[in-house]
Scaffold this active site. Structure first.
Site, PDB file in Angstrom:
ATOM      1  N   HIS A  45      35.560  37.022  42.831  1.00 55.94           N
ATOM      2  CA  HIS A  45      35.052  37.418  41.304  1.00 55.94           C
ATOM      3  C   HIS A  45      36.351  36.865  40.203  1.00 55.94           C
ATOM      4  O   HIS A  45      37.384  36.751  40.643  1.00 55.94           O
ATOM      5  CB  HIS A  45      35.033  39.028  41.157  1.00 55.94           C
ATOM      6  CG  HIS A  45      36.320  39.474  41.758  1.00 55.94           C
ATOM      7  ND1 HIS A  45      36.721  39.891  42.627  1.00 55.94           N
ATOM      8  CD2 HIS A  45      37.262  40.146  40.684  1.00 55.94           C
ATOM      9  CE1 HIS A  45      38.033  40.354  42.376  1.00 55.94           C
ATOM     10  NE2 HIS A  45      38.055  40.664  41.397  1.00 55.94           N
ATOM     11  N   HIS A  56      41.416  35.507  38.274  1.00 56.40           N
ATOM     12  CA  HIS A  56      42.046  34.926  39.389  1.00 56.40           C
ATOM     13  C   HIS A  56      41.971  33.666  39.898  1.00 56.40           C
ATOM     14  O   HIS A  56      41.251  32.842  39.460  1.00 56.40           O
ATOM     15  CB  HIS A  56      41.295  35.676  40.608  1.00 56.40           C
ATOM     16  CG  HIS A  56      41.547  37.299  40.663  1.00 56.40           C
ATOM     17  ND1 HIS A  56      42.739  37.903  40.645  1.00 56.40           N
ATOM     18  CD2 HIS A  56      40.459  38.366  40.497  1.00 56.40           C
ATOM     19  CE1 HIS A  56      42.510  39.226  40.529  1.00 56.40           C
ATOM     20  NE2 HIS A  56      41.035  39.388  40.551  1.00 56.40           N
ATOM     21  N   LYS A 110      45.462  38.834  33.952  1.00 55.16           N
ATOM     22  CA  LYS A 110      46.083  39.500  34.926  1.00 55.16           C
ATOM     23  C   LYS A 110      45.609  39.118  36.412  1.00 55.16           C
ATOM     24  O   LYS A 110      44.363  38.602  36.398  1.00 55.16           O
ATOM     25  CB  LYS A 110      46.004  40.986  34.840  1.00 55.16           C
ATOM     26  CG  LYS A 110      44.767  41.633  34.845  1.00 55.16           C
ATOM     27  CD  LYS A 110      44.589  42.864  34.270  1.00 55.16           C
ATOM     28  CE  LYS A 110      43.362  43.578  34.488  1.00 55.16           C
ATOM     29  NZ  LYS A 110      42.575  43.187  35.947  1.00 55.16           N
ATOM     30  N   ASP A 125      38.759  44.294  30.900  1.00 54.33           N
ATOM     31  CA  ASP A 125      38.191  43.433  31.963  1.00 54.33           C
ATOM     32  C   ASP A 125      36.462  43.758  31.776  1.00 54.33           C
ATOM     33  O   ASP A 125      35.707  43.918  32.533  1.00 54.33           O
ATOM     34  CB  ASP A 125      38.273  43.989  33.385  1.00 54.33           C
ATOM     35  CG  ASP A 125      39.773  43.523  33.882  1.00 54.33           C
ATOM     36  OD1 ASP A 125      40.623  43.359  32.904  1.00 54.33           O
ATOM     37  OD2 ASP A 125      40.235  43.950  34.904  1.00 54.33           O
ATOM     38  N   CYS A 163      41.072  48.989  37.640  1.00 60.48           N
ATOM     39  CA  CYS A 163      41.817  48.539  36.588  1.00 60.48           C
ATOM     40  C   CYS A 163      41.942  49.426  35.346  1.00 60.48           C
ATOM     41  O   CYS A 163      43.093  49.527  34.388  1.00 60.48           O
ATOM     42  CB  CYS A 163      41.222  46.938  35.927  1.00 60.48           C
ATOM     43  SG  CYS A 163      41.209  45.787  37.213  1.00 60.48           S
TER      44      CYS A 163
HETATM   45  C1  VGL Z   1      38.744  45.241  39.193  1.00 62.15           C
HETATM   46  C2  VGL Z   1      38.395  45.253  41.537  1.00 62.15           C
HETATM   47  C3  VGL Z   1      38.877  44.046  41.671  1.00 62.15           C
HETATM   48  C4  VGL Z   1      38.435  45.988  37.815  1.00 62.15           C
HETATM   49  C5  VGL Z   1      39.498  43.859  39.334  1.00 62.15           C
HETATM   50  O1  VGL Z   1      38.849  45.269  37.061  1.00 62.15           O
HETATM   51  O2  VGL Z   1      38.571  47.057  37.986  1.00 62.15           O
HETATM   52  N1  VGL Z   1      38.229  45.973  40.445  1.00 62.15           N
HETATM   53  N2  VGL Z   1      39.557  43.459  40.657  1.00 62.15           N
HETATM   54 ZN    ZN Z   2      40.066  41.346  40.675  1.00 62.76          ZN
END
Ligand code: VGL
Ligand code: ZN
Length: 180
Positions: free
Chosen positions: A61, A48, A86, A8, A127
């Site tokens: 986000h 998402h 994901k 990410d 994540c």
């Molecule tokens: C994440 C919070 C919500 C991450 C993803 O990538 O760590 N954190 N969605």
């Molecule tokens: Zn997220």
């Protein structure tokens, strides 16, 4: 067989993004520098839909297809072999890259004879942590590159606590400087 998994490294988790890890952008030059040391480089994206129960917990986000969901513009993408998406369903947090829906990460790694998995990216306590814990469970020798991850720290200390949990679970915490 050494694999680098970039978790990410997306705009929304960097300063200026919707769910920024303070200094999250600082992982990018570290990742760019170490990429060539690995036999295989892959990445995950938080991806998402606009409506998701995930957004009962978090600000909007990484909506698929938006600027916030793109990789940080300075990330080297030329040698990323596969992207794992994901959090793609409406009732799916999808913190772990092992929950990717476009392709099964565990099968992919096993097909590529990946035994050592090095994890970096954002964010440490969500994540990165969930991916690292799943990696240990799946039987990979799991390394977390400490200077190439950053926490959100919703509560102060969350990132440090996550590092402890990863260590306790059997992950090796390493730094980019100590890679061969
Ligand atoms: C994440 C919070 C919500 C991450 C993803 O990538 O760590 N954190 N969605
Ligand atoms: Zn997220």
């Amino acid at each position: 067989m050494d694999t680098l998994l970039i978790v990410d490294a997306q705009n929304d988790f960097c300063p200026g993004g919707a769910l920024a890890a303070p200094n999250g952008n600082e992982v990018v030059p570290v990742i760019n520098k170490i990429m060539d040391k690995f036999d295989l480089v892959i990445a995950s994206k938080d991806w998402h839909p606009e409506e998701s129960t995930h957004f009962e917990k978090w600000p909007l986000h990484c909506i698929r297809g938006t600027k916030g969901a793109e990789f940080h513009p300075d990330l080297r993408v030329d040698n990323i072999n596969q992207i794992f998406l994901k959090g793609t369903e409406g009732e799916d947090d999808g913190y772990s890259a092992f929950e990717a829906t476009n392709l099964n990460l565990e099968e992919y790694l096993k097909n590529h004879k990946a035994d050592r998995l090095y994890i970096c990216g954002l964010t440490t306590e969500y994540c990165v942590k969930d991916t690292a814990l799943n990696a240990v469970e799946a039987g990979f020798a799991t390394y977390v590159i400490e200077d190439a991850i950053r926490p959100v720290n919703v509560n102060p200390g969350d990132g440090d606590e996550a590092i402890r949990q990863m260590k306790d679970a059997g992950c090796q915490i390493v730094t980019s400087m100590n890679l061969n």
